[in-house]
Motif scaffolding. Structure first.
Motif, mmCIF file in Angstrom:
data_model
loop_
_atom_site.group_PDB
_atom_site.id
_atom_site.type_symbol
_atom_site.label_atom_id
_atom_site.label_comp_id
_atom_site.label_asym_id
_atom_site.label_seq_id
_atom_site.Cartn_x
_atom_site.Cartn_y
_atom_site.Cartn_z
ATOM 1 N N TYR A 1 30.525 55.616 -3.717
ATOM 2 C CA TYR A 1 29.700 54.679 -4.478
ATOM 3 C C TYR A 1 29.313 53.468 -3.617
ATOM 4 O O TYR A 1 28.162 53.032 -3.613
ATOM 5 N N ARG B 1 21.909 59.738 -17.227
ATOM 6 C CA ARG B 1 23.187 59.077 -17.020
ATOM 7 C C ARG B 1 23.698 59.200 -15.590
ATOM 8 O O ARG B 1 24.750 58.664 -15.255
ATOM 9 N N LYS C 1 22.312 58.801 -11.539
ATOM 10 C CA LYS C 1 21.196 58.461 -10.656
ATOM 11 C C LYS C 1 21.073 59.483 -9.534
ATOM 12 O O LYS C 1 22.074 59.963 -9.011
ATOM 13 N N ASP D 1 39.606 49.694 -9.148
ATOM 14 C CA ASP D 1 38.439 49.354 -8.346
ATOM 15 C C ASP D 1 37.965 47.981 -8.788
ATOM 16 O O ASP D 1 38.333 47.508 -9.867
ATOM 17 N N ARG E 1 34.388 45.870 -9.289
ATOM 18 C CA ARG E 1 32.941 45.960 -9.253
ATOM 19 C C ARG E 1 32.333 45.344 -10.508
ATOM 20 O O ARG E 1 32.858 45.543 -11.606
ATOM 21 N N PHE F 1 28.556 45.042 -12.635
ATOM 22 C CA PHE F 1 27.304 45.791 -12.684
ATOM 23 C C PHE F 1 26.176 44.981 -13.303
ATOM 24 O O PHE F 1 26.373 44.295 -14.303
ATOM 25 N N SER G 1 23.450 51.344 -14.414
ATOM 26 C CA SER G 1 24.256 51.414 -13.198
ATOM 27 C C SER G 1 25.715 51.653 -13.550
ATOM 28 O O SER G 1 26.408 52.420 -12.869
ATOM 29 N N TYR H 1 27.975 54.889 -12.489
ATOM 30 C CA TYR H 1 29.244 54.697 -11.783
ATOM 31 C C TYR H 1 30.373 55.436 -12.490
ATOM 32 O O TYR H 1 31.125 56.191 -11.871
#
Lengths: 112, 210
Positions: free
Chosen positions: A49, A70, A72, B49, B51, B53, B58, B62
């Motif tokens: 990612y 859902r 990309k 993790d 992150r 968004f 997005s 993910y």
């Protein structure tokens, strides 16, 4: 000639770019890389990612239309192909000089 | 079960979550507290993790990438930063969400970048608000500057108390509280920044030794 500062590419970046000659989503990239590398390169989700995010920023890959809303889907750009080819010639050169060195070394061995 | 605990690094946090899982507790929520539910399933491997968004799409993309590769999201939200996953591959204890050291270390860097950004926004807001006279910064030292009634402090007796108590709720809610919140938030962001910096160095040192 001054070398592009993004060279050499890491093994994972090289494989991601190579896998994206066809449009793929994240998990398919992981599978294709594992395939292409004979199971040698197995990327984990978090690492992939982050790498995708970075390649998008560098404009080496771009998002393309996806049926699956859902997930990309990405594809390599012209700029991405360019850097990939540059890295390929860099590696080709390394292989050539390595072979030359081995041959020269072999001959010297014979003299002894 | 709810628990409050602080960790010196993400790997220490993951280790603790794995231990809880061995004791039969599954993480279901993480805000200020860790919320666990009793779990009869096998123990699982946790991964954290970091992150944030920009949009829902997005975030969904993910989460799907992680799910496709065997990681179920158990706690965290689009803007929470920390994202908690459990692995579905119970048999493999060496499984990780990172396949190289750089991306594992990058969690701390992102947290630092986000904290610095947060501090920047808040300071800008504070400075603009002070320049436009919305906050009288002197009220940090002397709370009387939070009151705007003309001549309030020259009044005395009943007249003073009436005016004072009338304005008190407004002064608290509209002038003192926002300043406390903003300064509190800046302190929190600075804490995050220092934590990420410290943990990154600690983990890097640990990895170099091994």
């Amino acid at each position: 000639m001054k070398r592009d500062k993004n060279l050499p590419l890491t093994e994972t970046v090289y494989y991601i770019l190579l896998s994206l000659f066809e449009p793929l989503h994240g998990y398919m990239i992981m599978q294709k890389i594992e395939d292409m590398s004979n199971g040698q390169v197995r990327m984990a989700a978090g690492t992939l990612y982050g790498a995708i995010e970075n390649l998008l920023k560098l404009k080496y890959i771009q998002p393309v239309f996806s049926e699956d809303k859902r997930r990309k889907v990405y594809q390599i750009t012209e700029k991405g192909k360019e850097i990939l080819l540059m890295d390929m010639s860099r590696m080709e050169h390394m292989i050539t000089v390595t072979k030359q060195a081995l041959e020269a070394g072999g001959k010297e061995d014979e003299k002894i | 079960m709810k628990k409050f605990k602080l960790f010196s690094s993400y790997s220490a946090e993951e280790k603790w979550l794995n231990e809880q899982s061995n004791l039969g507790w599954k993480l279901v929520k993480k805000k200020l507290f860790y919320t666990f539910h009793k779990n009869t399933q096998n123990s699982s491997v946790y991964a954290v993790d970091y992150r944030i968004f920009k949009n829902k799409d997005s975030y969904q993309d993910y989460l799907n990438l992680f799910q496709d590769s065997g990681w179920i999201h158990v706690a965290g939200s689009r803007l929470s930063g920390e994202q908690y996953f459990i692995s579905l591959l119970n048999e493999d204890k060496d499984v990780s969400i990172f396949s190289d050291r750089e991306s594992s270390q990058y969690r701390y860097k992102k947290k630092m970048i986000n904290s610095i950004q947060g501090i920047g926004y808040l300071l800008t807001y504070l400075v603009v608000a002070i320049l436009y006279g919305y906050f009288d910064i002197r009220m940090i030292m002397e709370p009387r500057y939070a009151f705007l009634t003309p001549g309030l402090w020259e009044k005395s007796g009943m007249e003073f108390w009436k005016a004072y108590l009338f304005e008190l709720p407004f002064a608290l809610i509209f002038r003192i509280l926002p300043v406390i919140l903003i300064i509190g938030y800046i302190i929190l962001m600075v804490t995050y920044l220092l934590w990420a910096f410290y943990s990154q160095n600690k983990e890097r040192k640990f990895e170099n030794e091994n």
